[in-house]
Scaffold this active site. Structure first.
Site, PDB file in Angstrom:
ATOM      1  N   TYR A  38       0.345  -1.492  -0.244  1.00  0.00           N
ATOM      2  CA  TYR A  38       0.036  -0.528  -0.316  1.00  0.00           C
ATOM      3  C   TYR A  38       0.606   1.177   0.058  1.00  0.00           C
ATOM      4  O   TYR A  38       1.847   1.739   0.690  1.00  0.00           O
ATOM      5  CB  TYR A  38      -0.638  -0.181   1.294  1.00  0.00           C
ATOM      6  CG  TYR A  38      -1.993   0.913   0.959  1.00  0.00           C
ATOM      7  CD1 TYR A  38      -3.023   0.994  -0.177  1.00  0.00           C
ATOM      8  CD2 TYR A  38      -2.471   1.861   1.316  1.00  0.00           C
ATOM      9  CE1 TYR A  38      -4.108   1.516  -0.290  1.00  0.00           C
ATOM     10  CE2 TYR A  38      -3.129   3.322   1.707  1.00  0.00           C
ATOM     11  CZ  TYR A  38      -4.348   2.642   0.321  1.00  0.00           C
ATOM     12  OH  TYR A  38      -5.178   3.498  -0.069  1.00  0.00           O
ATOM     13  N   TYR A  64      -4.617  -1.119  -9.215  1.00  0.00           N
ATOM     14  CA  TYR A  64      -5.605  -1.936  -8.109  1.00  0.00           C
ATOM     15  C   TYR A  64      -6.593  -2.963  -7.819  1.00  0.00           C
ATOM     16  O   TYR A  64      -7.750  -2.998  -8.662  1.00  0.00           O
ATOM     17  CB  TYR A  64      -6.810  -0.711  -8.109  1.00  0.00           C
ATOM     18  CG  TYR A  64      -5.940   0.682  -7.342  1.00  0.00           C
ATOM     19  CD1 TYR A  64      -5.474   0.639  -6.070  1.00  0.00           C
ATOM     20  CD2 TYR A  64      -5.516   1.467  -8.231  1.00  0.00           C
ATOM     21  CE1 TYR A  64      -4.432   1.712  -5.554  1.00  0.00           C
ATOM     22  CE2 TYR A  64      -4.750   2.444  -8.155  1.00  0.00           C
ATOM     23  CZ  TYR A  64      -4.229   2.700  -6.776  1.00  0.00           C
ATOM     24  OH  TYR A  64      -3.157   4.044  -6.464  1.00  0.00           O
ATOM     25  N   PHE A 100      -6.831  -6.206  -5.155  1.00  0.00           N
ATOM     26  CA  PHE A 100      -6.263  -6.986  -4.446  1.00  0.00           C
ATOM     27  C   PHE A 100      -4.983  -8.220  -4.599  1.00  0.00           C
ATOM     28  O   PHE A 100      -5.818  -9.259  -5.045  1.00  0.00           O
ATOM     29  CB  PHE A 100      -6.483  -7.739  -3.094  1.00  0.00           C
ATOM     30  CG  PHE A 100      -7.192  -7.690  -1.769  1.00  0.00           C
ATOM     31  CD1 PHE A 100      -5.566  -6.714  -1.354  1.00  0.00           C
ATOM     32  CD2 PHE A 100      -6.857  -9.245  -1.075  1.00  0.00           C
ATOM     33  CE1 PHE A 100      -4.912  -7.346  -0.209  1.00  0.00           C
ATOM     34  CE2 PHE A 100      -6.325  -9.325   0.112  1.00  0.00           C
ATOM     35  CZ  PHE A 100      -5.500  -8.277   0.002  1.00  0.00           C
ATOM     36  N   HIS A 101      -4.082  -8.144  -3.719  1.00  0.00           N
ATOM     37  CA  HIS A 101      -3.047  -9.474  -3.982  1.00  0.00           C
ATOM     38  C   HIS A 101      -1.579  -9.486  -2.952  1.00  0.00           C
ATOM     39  O   HIS A 101      -1.677  -8.573  -2.428  1.00  0.00           O
ATOM     40  CB  HIS A 101      -2.226  -9.023  -5.577  1.00  0.00           C
ATOM     41  CG  HIS A 101      -1.598  -8.010  -5.737  1.00  0.00           C
ATOM     42  ND1 HIS A 101      -2.229  -7.071  -6.375  1.00  0.00           N
ATOM     43  CD2 HIS A 101      -0.228  -7.589  -5.944  1.00  0.00           C
ATOM     44  CE1 HIS A 101      -1.506  -5.842  -6.479  1.00  0.00           C
ATOM     45  NE2 HIS A 101       0.044  -6.248  -5.911  1.00  0.00           N
TER      46      HIS A 101
END
Length: 321
Positions: free
Chosen positions: A242, A247, A249-250
């Site tokens: 982050y 964009y 999620f991984h």
């Protein structure tokens, strides 16, 4: 680099290297870029440390660099990204000594990302996230920046690289990260992509996701050690970025011995176990989540987030996404 050693001493120590007889490998670190060897010279014990030298950066060398490579072997290709192994030597019997990534055609955002630049530490409050960052994420997704991820999830590319797949709406898949050479176990770097399209980043995780996150973590770890039996479960660490590069999620899965560069540093990486614990102990109902906390991280001065959001906020100007 010019040696300051007297010529007769230099000649003597240079003659020792070809006499080195290997006994065993002591260590391999920096993701395989440096090795420590134990051996003998004239029956006396000796240690030989070898590290890949820095690249020459003068224009003649850089101009000839692409054409000096040999035995280029593609490891994968997806959208504008492709990655390779290559030789800088003329002997194909030697293992490849370079890992290459190609971005073509690249964008101005790529150029800024990989350029030398100053860093800034910022704190993203829930208010800044909701008012500025979330709309920025939406704009990036609308520009097709996730095409290569969707290609994998929807079975169009890289299916031969998928190590493990958990089907279903809350499923996920595991595959090698493009920055790993796929052979150096100490440099292990895998990527866990979730099937869910509602999770753009760690900000979208809520207390209700804890059980799913624990399940996914367990499956990712067991699949990793199953494929690479020389690695045990407590030699694997999982983290998320982050801000992330893209964009969707991984999760990054790496060997715990992998030397932590900028991508694992505080201000960039958040441990998955810590995220789960934070969600689990967070006050509020199941809808409470990571969108409700402040997150601090660093940004390059040429990044869009700094130029378009945080610099205007710092200077008291209006933010325009």
């Amino acid at each position: 680099m010019t040696s300051t050693t007297p010529p007769e001493i230099a000649a003597h120590v240079e003659s020792l290297i070809p006499q080195f007889t290997l006994a065993r490998l002591l260590n391999q670190d920096q993701a395989g870029r440096r090795i420590s060897l134990l051996g003998t010279i004239s029956s006396q014990p000796a240690i030989l440390l070898a590290e890949r030298a820095a690249f020459a950066t003068d224009t003649p060398h850089l101009t000839s660099f692409p054409t000096s490579l040999s035995a280029i072997k593609n490891l994968g290709a997806n959208d504008i990204y492709s990655w390779f192994l290559a030789h800088t030597t003329t002997s194909p019997s030697q293992p490849p000594d370079l890992k290459l990534n190609l971005i073509y055609p690249c964008t101005e955002k790529h150029i800024k990302k990989y350029s030398v630049q100053g860093l800034r530490c910022v704190t993203e409050t829930p208010e800044i996230y909701a008012r500025h960052i979330r709309p920025y994420m939406q704009a990036q997704r609308d520009q097709g920046r996730l095409n290569w991820v969707l290609n994998i999830l929807e079975g169009r590319t890289e299916q031969e690289d998928v190590i493990y797949r958990e089907p279903g709406a809350e499923g996920f898949l595991l595959l090698p990260d493009l920055n790993w050479d796929r052979k150096t176990v100490g440099g292990l770097h895998l990527l866990g992509l979730v099937e869910r399209r509602d999770l753009w980043s760690v900000r979208d995780l809520r207390k209700r996701d804890v059980q799913w996150l624990r399940h996914m973590r367990g499956k990712l770890v067991s699949a990793t050690v199953g494929l690479y039996p020389e690695i045990e479960e407590d030699q694997v660490k999982l983290y998320v970025h982050y801000q992330p590069t893209y964009y969707h999620f991984h999760v990054h899965i790496v060997h715990v011995g992998l030397e932590a560069g900028g991508t694992q540093a505080t201000g960039k990486a958040l441990g998955l176990d810590n995220i789960i614990s934070q969600l689990e102990t967070m006050q509020g109902d199941d809808e409470a989540g990571m969108a409700d906390v402040s997150l601090s991280y660093h940004l390059g001065e040429q990044s869009e987030l700094w130029e378009k959001i945080y610099l205007p906020l710092k200077e008291g100007r209006d933010v325009e996404i």
